[in-house]
Structures are given as C-alpha cells and as structure tokens.
Write an enzyme that holds these catalytic residues in place. Structure first.
Site, PDB file in Angstrom:
ATOM      1  N   GLU A  50       0.755  -1.071  -0.167  1.00 14.89           N
ATOM      2  CA  GLU A  50      -0.090  -0.065  -0.072  1.00 14.89           C
ATOM      3  C   GLU A  50       0.975   1.125  -0.081  1.00 14.89           C
ATOM      4  O   GLU A  50       1.759   1.448   0.877  1.00 14.89           O
ATOM      5  CB  GLU A  50      -0.695   0.136   1.358  1.00 14.89           C
ATOM      6  CG  GLU A  50      -2.060  -0.823   1.527  1.00 14.89           C
ATOM      7  CD  GLU A  50      -2.514  -0.491   3.004  1.00 14.89           C
ATOM      8  OE1 GLU A  50      -2.391   0.547   3.471  1.00 14.89           O
ATOM      9  OE2 GLU A  50      -3.201  -1.367   3.496  1.00 14.89           O
ATOM     10  N   ASP A  61      -5.120   9.408  10.455  1.00 22.93           N
ATOM     11  CA  ASP A  61      -3.895   9.051  10.854  1.00 22.93           C
ATOM     12  C   ASP A  61      -3.649   9.439  12.123  1.00 22.93           C
ATOM     13  O   ASP A  61      -3.762  10.757  12.462  1.00 22.93           O
ATOM     14  CB  ASP A  61      -2.872   9.607   9.575  1.00 22.93           C
ATOM     15  CG  ASP A  61      -3.141   8.400   8.514  1.00 22.93           C
ATOM     16  OD1 ASP A  61      -3.053   7.089   8.494  1.00 22.93           O
ATOM     17  OD2 ASP A  61      -3.236   8.922   7.388  1.00 22.93           O
TER      18      ASP A  61
END
Lengths: 271, 412
Positions: A50, A61
């Site tokens: 990824e 995040d």
C-alpha cells in the site's frame, strides 16, 4: 498491466497462511528512498504493498504516519511522484495499491487518476474517507478498468453497512479493528475478532471469496501471527514508518531494519 | 423543506453538488445516530421548548434589531444591525452550542469535544458544557492558543480542557482534524459540537436548525420596525454559521439581495486570504464537497485573515450551493477594510464589533453606494472584546493621550 491484490491473497490462502500487507507513504523519506524502502519490503516478504498519498489533512492517521506524510509534503512530493512510486513497486510483480484521502483524487480528476493508476500498473485504491454510498464516480472508473476498490469496515459499522461495503469492495475489504486513528499498539483489540466474523458472514452472501484484511496497529511477528489466525491479511503501516523515522539520514541502517521487521512479520503470518 | 435545504444524503443544490458525507466508515454510525436523534428532537415539542427557554432565559435571545442612525447617515442607506454581539458569551455561537449540547444530553452522552479557531466556539462550548453539566475538551491550534490566550483562560475557568494542536498549520483546520481523531476513538460516550455550518451531513443542516432563529427573528423585527423586508442583508462568512442563520430567514424572499463577505486578508491577489468562494475551487474538506483553498494536487492551502474566526480554508456547503446558484453573492473584504469598519462602528455608534463582524459592516458599506436610501440589514455576529489585543497592535492603542485612530476610518 495492473494486477489485482486478489492474486496475492489467493496465493497466501493456497499456502495456508495470511497475506502480509505493508504500507509506506510515497515520498518518504524521499521519492527514491521510498521506492527503495518499498522494494526492500517486497523482497523481504510483503505480499501486497500500500502506498500512501501524502495529504495535508489526514484525519484518520495518528502521529507517526502524519509526521511521515508531512515530511514528504514539506519536501514537495506531488501526486505524480506517487504514481511514479506505484510504477516502480508494481514492476516487481507485487500487487500495489494506493491509499488516499479523497480530495487529491477528485482534484486530479477521478477518471484521469484511475487511468494513470492503471497505466502505472497499480492494483487500485484504498479510500479511508470515502464510503461506497458516496463513491459513484470512483466505482464507475474502477469498474471500467477492473481496479481494486478497497473500502473500510469498522467495529461501529452496522451489519447493513458491512453488507453494503463488502458488496462494493474488490481485492479485499479493510477491517479497521480499533476505534481510533492509525498507530502501533502494544495490545491487540478485542473488537477485531467479532468484526472479522461479522464481515465474513456478510461476505458469504454479498461477495463470496472476498478476503478480509485487518489493520490494528501490528508491529511484530507475534502480533501478526495472532491477527493471521482470524484474518486473510495483516496490514502493517505505522511500524514500517516508525522504523524509517528511527533511522533518519542512514538509508542502509533503515533498510536493514525494514528487512528485519518484514521478515519477522512474514514469519508471523506463516505461523 | 425548500429547494435550499439539503436532501436526505446531505446534498445542497442537487445530488453530488455540495455537501454530502465524505467520512471514515468508523464515524458513519455516529453521524447516523446523531441525525436520527436530531430529527426526532426537532419534532419533539418538549425539546424545542427547552431549547427556546434556554435561549431566552440564559443566552439573552432574541437579540435586538438596532437601527444605526449615524452609520446610516454615513452610508446613505438605512442600516439595521442584528445585535448578536449582545448574546451571552458575545456572539451568535451560543445558539448553536446550546442546541447541540442539549441534544448531547438527550442522547445520553456525557462528554463534548469541540474545535475552535478564535476561541469563540470553544468558549461557547465550554459555557454550554458547564451549564448542562457535561465534560468538555476543546482542540485549538497552537498558533491560535497564542493569539487568543484570553479565550484559553476563559475556557479553562469554565472547566474545559484546552488541547493545543501542533500538527499541520496549527490552526483551525488542524484543530478540526484533531477533534475528529478524538471522536473516532471516543464516539460511544462523546458528542462532537461542530462549530460551524460545515462538515459532513448532518452538521450543516443541524447547525442551521439551531442558528436559523437569527434570520427568523431579524425578518420579523425588520417587518415590525420598517413595515417591509430589507432590500439587502449582509453577514461575514468563514465557515458560515452566522451567515446561514441570517440568510435562512430570507432565502425565499427573492426581492431580498443576500451578501456574504469573506476574509480577503492582505488582498485576494496576494494569495494571503481566506476568500474560499471568491478564490477557491471545488473540493472535499472535512467531510463535505464545497469550495476549498487548495493547490493543484488538492492539498489544502493555508488561509490568512486578521480575524481568527474567518481564517478557514473551507466554507459551509450550503453557501457553496447558494453561490453557485446565484441566490447569494460573496465578496472578499480585506483586513484593512475590516479594521477601518471596526473603528468606524466604534466611533459612529459606540459599538465595538468582532473583527469577523466588521467584515460584514465593511462589505455593507461597499454595497451601500448602489443602494442609496435602501435598507441593509447586517448581522453583527459578535462583539470585539476578544479582539482588543489585535486592535491595540493594529491601531497603536493603549498609550494614554489622544486616540491614534484617525478619522480616516470614517472616510474609508
């Protein structure tokens, strides 16, 4: 030519193990340094890669990935650099996804990005802030090219939404198994097992054979082994990023540490 | 429901246009839960009555509509000011937070989180939390905590925890990011009191439902005072909650011209501004498709304004739809123009406005030459106490002697 991640998941399944999915943001520590790091992860045992598209407002995040993405942005990384990274990693034959917040894709042009990703050999997209009910443009662009559409399910998802999400996904479905942002965690979550079980039940009717990947903050082989006992794929991000952050300016040392971590994790998904 | 309201999926101006819900799956259940609880509450007379009671008995609402005679003489138009600056906590924002905090209690949650730029929404949230006995955490960009230390102190005195946000540009947009990160991890017991009519569905519509009384009151008050509707209405637009609250009362009166004034900062041509509609482009930020200040790659560009409350690189999606349809017009007002208007209003009327609201005053003065003799209703969304530090620096105030603020302000 683009390769679906399902090829890697099928191979792992045939080997009787889970797939190891490794993440780094593009352009970190530099574009070429990132490509070298990702290539090392492939060689050391990642089954799927990824590549994060660094974004100014990464709401899902935690601090580790935020810091890396910010470093990449500060150094001037562009969407075209992400595509270059995809091309280089996909050339190894390992299925390569882009994980991205939605706005950069909308800005690039959904059709245009889908074509560029396809041309670079990318497998598809993971879209952490785009759910299938708000993704008609991406779904159409991906379906036209058989690109993977990896949507997310969470412990808070209703069964109805899990069914909607698995039905719309291709490649695998991404189970975010903690309620919280990305980041390495010492203890694995007791939410993960039940979420994967509910997701697999939905898959039986909505998308038979669709693998379930679990992102839960795994940072070593033992944790990877535990997740691999109930998931088809173990997704590792922050631990790889942390490894690079811990070796600033020393690419050789960083590479050795990345390889050691990957080998430990690859061992874990096989145990 | 009118053509100006959102559809079932949160789209303003037609499916796929503006708004929607671009959010992590982990928060979808919470947004659905919120939407259902809000819709049920708004048709429950007990909730509506309790909310209105709080507004009247605690917040000082309805705020008066004040005819500004001296400013009118200056402008050559009849200027009416909706005095939201007189509300408890000093701005329109108390309406929104009381509504959302009451809804939080109704949902059985015990903690609220909020983001804040200037600190006004943080102070309002801390106030509502204290009033209703909820725990409160406020995320504020580190840069803003330094610019607005007095508001940090107010929040702390009200019992809230203020967390400085050190990521990204360390301003409002990053405070929103951090609040969302908190919410993903705390959603079972925590409500997010969103500070403006932006963000994912249902926030733009939910916030509007709590602030739309600004426009409903102003419409009634104007009819009572003048016997007719205003010719034009004006408000400042950052995220746009005070503006949409005012506009909502007049959207279906086509004879009323609607103006939103964005922060032009140093001037749109300099690139240092927060004029999202005037100079941004369509994108997705904080859960909604709207106008965004962004670069070629869709990275958010930092906004600039002397007014922290307007210093935001996005805008509520309903404003985006109103701009696109032409129902409302949006223009930038520079820092200098806003500060001149602040000084002018202070001297002409004895009212010190928030710098945010001074943008609306400045903008109204700019349209007045085309509207001589007409009635212009301005939302004076907040008072200027919080901005005295900025004014002190900008005008060189604070040393005893004659006022250093020249008459130029009145000429501008």
């Amino acid at each position: 030519m683009s390769t679906s991640v399902s090829v890697a998941f099928e191979k792992a399944r045939a080997d009787g193990r889970a797939a190891l999915v490794g993440y780094l943001p593009a352009g970190f520590p530099t574009v070429d340094g990132g490509i070298a790091a990702l290539t090392a992860m492939v060689e050391a045992g990642c089954d799927v890669i990824e590549i994060g598209l660094p974004y100014s407002d990464p709401v899902m995040d935690g601090p580790t990935i935020q810091a890396a993405a910010q470093q990449a942005l500060d150094a001037g990384v562009r969407t075209t650099d992400v595509l270059r990274t995809v091309e280089a990693v996909a050339a190894t034959g390992t299925p390569t996804l882009v994980m991205t917040y939605w706005n950069p894709i909308e800005r690039y042009g959904v059709e245009r990005f889908a074509q560029a990703l396809y041309d670079a050999g990318g497998a598809g997209l993971i879209t952490p802030d785009l759910t299938p009910d708000f993704a008609p443009e991406w779904i159409a662009a991906a379906d036209a090219r058989d690109l993977d559409k990896v949507f997310l399910v969470a412990p808070s998802s209703t069964d109805e939404r899990i069914a909607l999400t698995t039905a719309a996904s291709r490649g695998f479905v991404y189970a975010t198994a903690v309620m919280g942002v990305t980041g390495a965690r010492a203890a694995t979550s007791d939410l993960a097992g039940p979420l994967v079980a509910r997701t697999k039940r939905a898959i039986e009717t909505t998308a038979p054979g669709l693998p379930v990947g679990v992102g839960i903050g795994v940072s070593d082989g033992a944790q990877a082994a535990e997740v691999a006992s109930y998931a088809d794929g173990v997704i590792v991000g922050s631990a790889f990023v942390r490894t690079l952050l811990d070796h600033p300016g020393d690419l050789d040392a960083a590479r050795r540490a990345l390889v050691a971590l990957t080998e430990d994790l690859a061992q874990g998904v096989r145990s | 429901m009118t053509q100006y309201d959102a559809d079932l999926h949160g789209w303003f101006g037609g499916a796929g246009s503006f708004g929607g819900r671009f959010m992590p799956e982990a928060l979808i259940a919470a947004l659905d839960e919120l939407e259902i609880a809000w819709q049920k509450a708004m048709v429950d007379p007990a909730f509506v009555q309790e909310f209105e009671g709080m507004l009247q008995n605690y917040a000082g609402v309805p705020s008066m509509l004040y005819e500004a005679h001296r400013l009118s003489d200056h402008a050559g138009a009849r200027i009416l000011l909706k005095r939201e600056d007189l509300n408890h906590t000093g701005a329109h924002k108390i309406r929104n937070v009381l509504g959302q905090a009451l809804l939080t209690k109704r949902m059985g949650k015990t903690r609220v989180i909020a983001e804040t730029g200037a600190g006004q929404h943080g102070v309002a949230s801390a106030t509502a939390a204290a009033y209703l006995g909820l725990d409160c955490t406020v995320y504020m960009g580190e840069v803003d905590t330094e610019r607005q230390a007095l508001n940090v102190a107010r929040m702390q005195l009200l019992g809230a925890e203020v967390i400085p946000v050190k990521s990204g540009s360390r301003t409002l947009k990053d405070a929103i990011n951090e609040a969302l990160r908190d919410w993903v991890a705390s959603v079972d017991h925590t409500a997010y009191l969103f500070g403006t009519a932006a963000g994912p569905h249902p926030f733009p519509s939910l916030v509007l439902s709590f602030v739309r009384s600004i426009g409903d009151e102003a419409r009634r008050q104007c009819l009572d005072l003048t016997g007719r509707l205003p010719d034009a209405i004006a408000a400042c637009v950052g995220g746009g909650s005070n503006a949409i609250g005012l506009f909502a009362g007049f959207l279906e009166d086509p004879e009323v011209a609607i103006y939103g004034f964005e922060a032009g900062g140093d001037g749109v041509e300099t690139g240092r501004h927060a004029a999202t509609i005037a100079a941004g482009s369509v994108g997705v930020l904080h859960g909604a498709r709207t106008y965004v200040l962004q670069d070629e790659d869709g990275q958010t560009v930092e906004s600039h304004s002397i007014s922290a409350g307007l210093d935001y690189p996005g805008v509520g999606p309903q404003h985006a739809a109103l701009a696109a349809s032409g129902r409302a017009s949006y223009f930038p007002v520079t820092d200098a123009e806003a500060m001149d208007a602040m000084a002018l209003l202070a001297r002409a009327e004895g009212i010190i406005p928030a710098i945010e609201s001074a943008h609306a005053v400045a903008g109204a003065l700019q349209i007045a030459p085309e509207r001589q003799g007409q009635t212009i209703l301005i939302n004076l969304s907040g008072r200027g106490d919080k901005d005295m530090g900025t004014a002190l620096d900008y005008f060189g105030l604070g040393t005893a002697g004659p006022s250093p603020v020249s008459e130029q302000g009145e000429e501008a």
